[in-house]
Scaffold this motif. Structure first.
Motif, PDB file in Angstrom:
ATOM      1  N   MET A  52       0.847  -1.189   0.000  1.00 34.94           N
ATOM      2  CA  MET A  52       0.000   0.000   0.000  1.00 34.94           C
ATOM      3  C   MET A  52       0.885   1.243   0.000  1.00 34.94           C
ATOM      4  SD  MET A  52      -2.822   1.127   2.864  1.00 34.94           S
ATOM      5  CE  MET A  52      -3.562   2.761   2.815  1.00 34.94           C
ATOM      6  N   LYS A  53       0.598   2.163  -0.921  1.00 34.31           N
ATOM      7  CA  LYS A  53       1.381   3.391  -1.009  1.00 34.31           C
ATOM      8  C   LYS A  53       0.773   4.440  -0.069  1.00 34.31           C
ATOM      9  CE  LYS A  53       2.296   2.482  -5.915  1.00 34.31           C
ATOM     10  NZ  LYS A  53       2.075   2.970  -7.306  1.00 34.31           N
ATOM     11  N   TRP A  54       1.424   4.665   1.044  1.00 36.78           N
ATOM     12  CA  TRP A  54       0.871   5.612   2.002  1.00 36.78           C
ATOM     13  C   TRP A  54       1.877   6.657   2.494  1.00 36.78           C
ATOM     14  CZ3 TRP A  54       2.931   6.126   6.873  1.00 36.78           C
ATOM     15  CH2 TRP A  54       3.785   5.101   7.315  1.00 36.78           C
ATOM     16  N   GLN A  55       3.182   6.357   2.374  1.00 41.36           N
ATOM     17  CA  GLN A  55       4.188   7.294   2.884  1.00 41.36           C
ATOM     18  C   GLN A  55       4.114   8.636   2.159  1.00 41.36           C
ATOM     19  OE1 GLN A  55       4.815   4.138   2.090  1.00 41.36           O
ATOM     20  NE2 GLN A  55       6.003   3.145   3.708  1.00 41.36           N
ATOM     21  N   GLY A  56       4.263   9.716   2.924  1.00 37.51           N
ATOM     22  CA  GLY A  56       4.304  11.051   2.351  1.00 37.51           C
ATOM     23  C   GLY A  56       2.965  11.623   1.968  1.00 37.51           C
ATOM     24  N   ARG A  57       1.876  10.940   2.357  1.00 34.63           N
ATOM     25  CA  ARG A  57       0.544  11.421   2.005  1.00 34.63           C
ATOM     26  C   ARG A  57      -0.132  12.078   3.200  1.00 34.63           C
ATOM     27  NH1 ARG A  57      -2.490   6.686   0.442  1.00 34.63           N
ATOM     28  NH2 ARG A  57      -4.101   8.206  -0.083  1.00 34.63           N
ATOM     29  N   ARG A  58      -1.218  12.771   2.955  1.00 32.44           N
ATOM     30  CA  ARG A  58      -1.911  13.534   3.998  1.00 32.44           C
ATOM     31  C   ARG A  58      -2.466  12.640   5.088  1.00 32.44           C
ATOM     32  NH1 ARG A  58      -6.912  15.143   5.682  1.00 32.44           N
ATOM     33  NH2 ARG A  58      -7.972  13.751   4.216  1.00 32.44           N
ATOM     34  N   GLY A  59      -2.271  13.062   6.316  1.00 31.14           N
ATOM     35  CA  GLY A  59      -2.849  12.371   7.455  1.00 31.14           C
ATOM     36  C   GLY A  59      -4.114  13.059   7.927  1.00 31.14           C
ATOM     37  N   SER A  60      -4.842  12.394   8.808  1.00 34.81           N
ATOM     38  CA  SER A  60      -6.094  12.925   9.336  1.00 34.81           C
ATOM     39  C   SER A  60      -5.844  13.808  10.556  1.00 34.81           C
ATOM     40  CB  SER A  60      -7.026  11.773   9.722  1.00 34.81           C
ATOM     41  OG  SER A  60      -8.170  12.246  10.401  1.00 34.81           O
ATOM     42  N   PHE A 105      -1.792  -4.799  15.461  1.00 34.03           N
ATOM     43  CA  PHE A 105      -1.262  -5.152  14.153  1.00 34.03           C
ATOM     44  C   PHE A 105      -0.191  -6.233  14.263  1.00 34.03           C
ATOM     45  CE2 PHE A 105      -2.363  -0.549  12.886  1.00 34.03           C
ATOM     46  CZ  PHE A 105      -3.655  -0.921  12.566  1.00 34.03           C
ATOM     47  N   ALA A 106       0.587  -6.196  15.352  1.00 32.27           N
ATOM     48  CA  ALA A 106       1.579  -7.251  15.585  1.00 32.27           C
ATOM     49  C   ALA A 106       0.880  -8.567  15.877  1.00 32.27           C
ATOM     50  CB  ALA A 106       2.509  -6.866  16.729  1.00 32.27           C
ATOM     51  N   THR A 107      -0.216  -8.514  16.642  1.00 30.98           N
ATOM     52  CA  THR A 107      -1.011  -9.714  16.905  1.00 30.98           C
ATOM     53  C   THR A 107      -1.596 -10.255  15.610  1.00 30.98           C
ATOM     54  OG1 THR A 107      -1.586  -8.922  19.126  1.00 30.98           O
ATOM     55  CG2 THR A 107      -2.996 -10.626  18.180  1.00 30.98           C
ATOM     56  N   LEU A 108      -2.102  -9.348  14.785  1.00 34.55           N
ATOM     57  CA  LEU A 108      -2.697  -9.742  13.504  1.00 34.55           C
ATOM     58  C   LEU A 108      -1.677 -10.468  12.639  1.00 34.55           C
ATOM     59  CD1 LEU A 108      -5.390  -9.303  11.851  1.00 34.55           C
ATOM     60  CD2 LEU A 108      -4.254  -7.350  10.805  1.00 34.55           C
ATOM     61  N   ALA A 109      -0.457  -9.930  12.583  1.00 30.48           N
ATOM     62  CA  ALA A 109       0.583 -10.532  11.738  1.00 30.48           C
ATOM     63  C   ALA A 109       1.196 -11.767  12.386  1.00 30.48           C
ATOM     64  CB  ALA A 109       1.683  -9.509  11.460  1.00 30.48           C
ATOM     65  N   GLY A 110       1.431 -11.717  13.710  1.00 28.22           N
ATOM     66  CA  GLY A 110       2.124 -12.806  14.391  1.00 28.22           C
ATOM     67  C   GLY A 110       1.213 -13.950  14.780  1.00 28.22           C
ATOM     68  N   GLU A 111       0.351 -13.723  15.780  1.00 32.58           N
ATOM     69  CA  GLU A 111      -0.520 -14.781  16.275  1.00 32.58           C
ATOM     70  C   GLU A 111      -1.555 -15.237  15.251  1.00 32.58           C
ATOM     71  OE1 GLU A 111       0.507 -12.309  18.016  1.00 32.58           O
ATOM     72  OE2 GLU A 111       1.092 -12.972  20.033  1.00 32.58           O
ATOM     73  N   LEU A 112      -2.065 -14.290  14.434  1.00 29.47           N
ATOM     74  CA  LEU A 112      -3.128 -14.637  13.487  1.00 29.47           C
ATOM     75  C   LEU A 112      -2.621 -14.890  12.075  1.00 29.47           C
ATOM     76  CD1 LEU A 112      -5.911 -12.139  14.638  1.00 29.47           C
ATOM     77  CD2 LEU A 112      -5.521 -14.498  15.362  1.00 29.47           C
ATOM     78  N   GLY A 113      -1.411 -14.471  11.766  1.00 30.39           N
ATOM     79  CA  GLY A 113      -0.820 -14.782  10.466  1.00 30.39           C
ATOM     80  C   GLY A 113      -1.326 -13.943   9.312  1.00 30.39           C
ATOM     81  N   ALA A 114      -1.855 -12.743   9.609  1.00 31.76           N
ATOM     82  CA  ALA A 114      -2.321 -11.848   8.542  1.00 31.76           C
ATOM     83  C   ALA A 114      -1.344 -10.688   8.447  1.00 31.76           C
ATOM     84  CB  ALA A 114      -3.733 -11.355   8.825  1.00 31.76           C
ATOM     85  N   GLU A 115      -0.360 -10.812   7.588  1.00 36.63           N
ATOM     86  CA  GLU A 115       0.706  -9.824   7.487  1.00 36.63           C
ATOM     87  C   GLU A 115       0.410  -8.801   6.397  1.00 36.63           C
ATOM     88  OE1 GLU A 115       4.613 -12.305   8.850  1.00 36.63           O
ATOM     89  OE2 GLU A 115       3.955 -12.593   6.773  1.00 36.63           O
ATOM     90  N   GLY A 116       1.135  -7.682   6.455  1.00 36.59           N
ATOM     91  CA  GLY A 116       1.044  -6.675   5.406  1.00 36.59           C
ATOM     92  C   GLY A 116       0.320  -5.426   5.855  1.00 36.59           C
ATOM     93  N   ASP A 117       0.724  -4.288   5.274  1.00 39.12           N
ATOM     94  CA  ASP A 117       0.112  -3.031   5.685  1.00 39.12           C
ATOM     95  C   ASP A 117      -1.347  -2.932   5.269  1.00 39.12           C
ATOM     96  OD1 ASP A 117       0.604  -2.733   2.980  1.00 39.12           O
ATOM     97  OD2 ASP A 117       1.986  -1.048   3.191  1.00 39.12           O
ATOM     98  N   PHE A 118      -1.727  -3.589   4.179  1.00 41.75           N
ATOM     99  CA  PHE A 118      -3.121  -3.481   3.770  1.00 41.75           C
ATOM    100  C   PHE A 118      -4.033  -4.327   4.643  1.00 41.75           C
ATOM    101  CE2 PHE A 118      -6.834  -3.394   0.966  1.00 41.75           C
ATOM    102  CZ  PHE A 118      -6.852  -2.040   0.657  1.00 41.75           C
TER     103      PHE A 118
END
Length: 279
Positions: free
Chosen positions: A1-9, A136-149
């Motif tokens: 996902m291209k997000w770096q350098g873009r407007r934040g909320s 997000f670490a739980t999502l990637a580690g314990e649950l196995g769903a990696e990636g920024d998207f």
């Protein structure tokens, strides 16, 4: 996902930089283990633990924490632009964005405690999304769903509950749930959650069209995340036999299918889970 350098909320309330020394009489890894058990069972266990948290202000955020905060801010900004456009163009209405609260380990919401045991959630009483970025670490580690998207999908799903609130759907269905049996209430909850998955699919489609932020593999990451947090899969992960009447979010297959429905159609009308004969 291209997000770096873009407007934040601007609608971020950052409560991080505070650390929890322990929950009741349980500290360190013991507290983490108890909270994870609560998460996988779908139950907030913090009220069951003796005493309250010991919270100290650290005032420090790691580089990873800062980056995750920036990521969430950009993702939230995308949802704000997309839903504002949809409300204006399709409904002739003004979208009022939610506030997203970033916290570490434990904080208070108008709906009760927010903690690692509750996971990310939307509180209609204060119209805020609560998110501990450690999830997000739980999502990637314990649950196995990696990636920024995969992480972006989580944010989009919780914002989708705010969209339901803006549309009056959440209040109406929660009123019905309050007058229903436990099994009927759970069934209505599943329809709420699957509609939020479908709305997340609409957001993903518009993000690709409007911002060009979707990269190859991103949709697969969201689909993997949807599969990993299906009720049937989480109950098996907790060592339980899946009990459909207890489901509150939908099966892995259902969550994937409704996200894909929203992504393909890009239209609110395709996400009417309450009129669907089968989910």
């Amino acid at each position: 996902m291209k997000w770096q350098g873009r407007r934040g909320s601007d609608n971020i309330e950052d409560r991080r930089g505070r650390s929890v020394g322990g929950v009741g009489g349980v500290t360190g890894l013991g507290a983490v283990a108890v909270l994870l058990i609560g998460y996988f069972l779908g139950v907030d266990v913090t009220p069951l633990l003796e005493g309250g948290p010991s919270v100290q202000s650290s005032g420090q955020l790691s580089e990873r924490d800062r980056q995750m905060g920036d990521f969430v801010s950009v993702t939230l900004a995308d949802t704000e632009e997309i839903w504002a456009d949809i409300f204006r163009e399709d409904l002739g209405r003004t979208y009022h964005p939610a506030t997203l609260v970033l916290y570490s380990q434990l904080t208070q919401s108008a709906c009760g405690n927010a903690s690692g045991a509750t996971g990310p959630f939307y509180c209609p009483s204060d119209k805020k999304v609560y998110l501990d970025t450690d999830f997000f670490a739980t999502l990637a580690g314990e649950l196995g769903a990696e990636g920024d998207f995969a992480a972006a999908y989580v944010v989009a799903h919780e914002v989708a509950h705010h969209v339901q609130d803006e549309l009056g759907i959440l209040a109406q269905v929660n009123g019905l749930r309050a007058r229903s049996s436990a099994a009927q209430s759970n069934a209505l909850s599943v329809r709420i959650e699957l509609q939020a998955d479908c709305f997340s699919g609409i957001w993903a489609r518009r993000a690709a069209e409007d911002f060009g932020s979707i990269e190859p593999g991103d949709i697969a990451e969201a689909m993997t995340a949807a599969a990993k947090i299906g009720d049937d899969r989480l109950q098996r992960a907790a060592g339980r036999v899946p009990v459909p009447d207890s489901f509150t979010h939908g099966t892995s297959e259902q969550r994937q299918r409704w996200f894909a429905t929203g992504f393909r159609a890009g239209d609110l009308g395709a996400c009417d889970t309450f009129a669907a004969q089968t989910l």
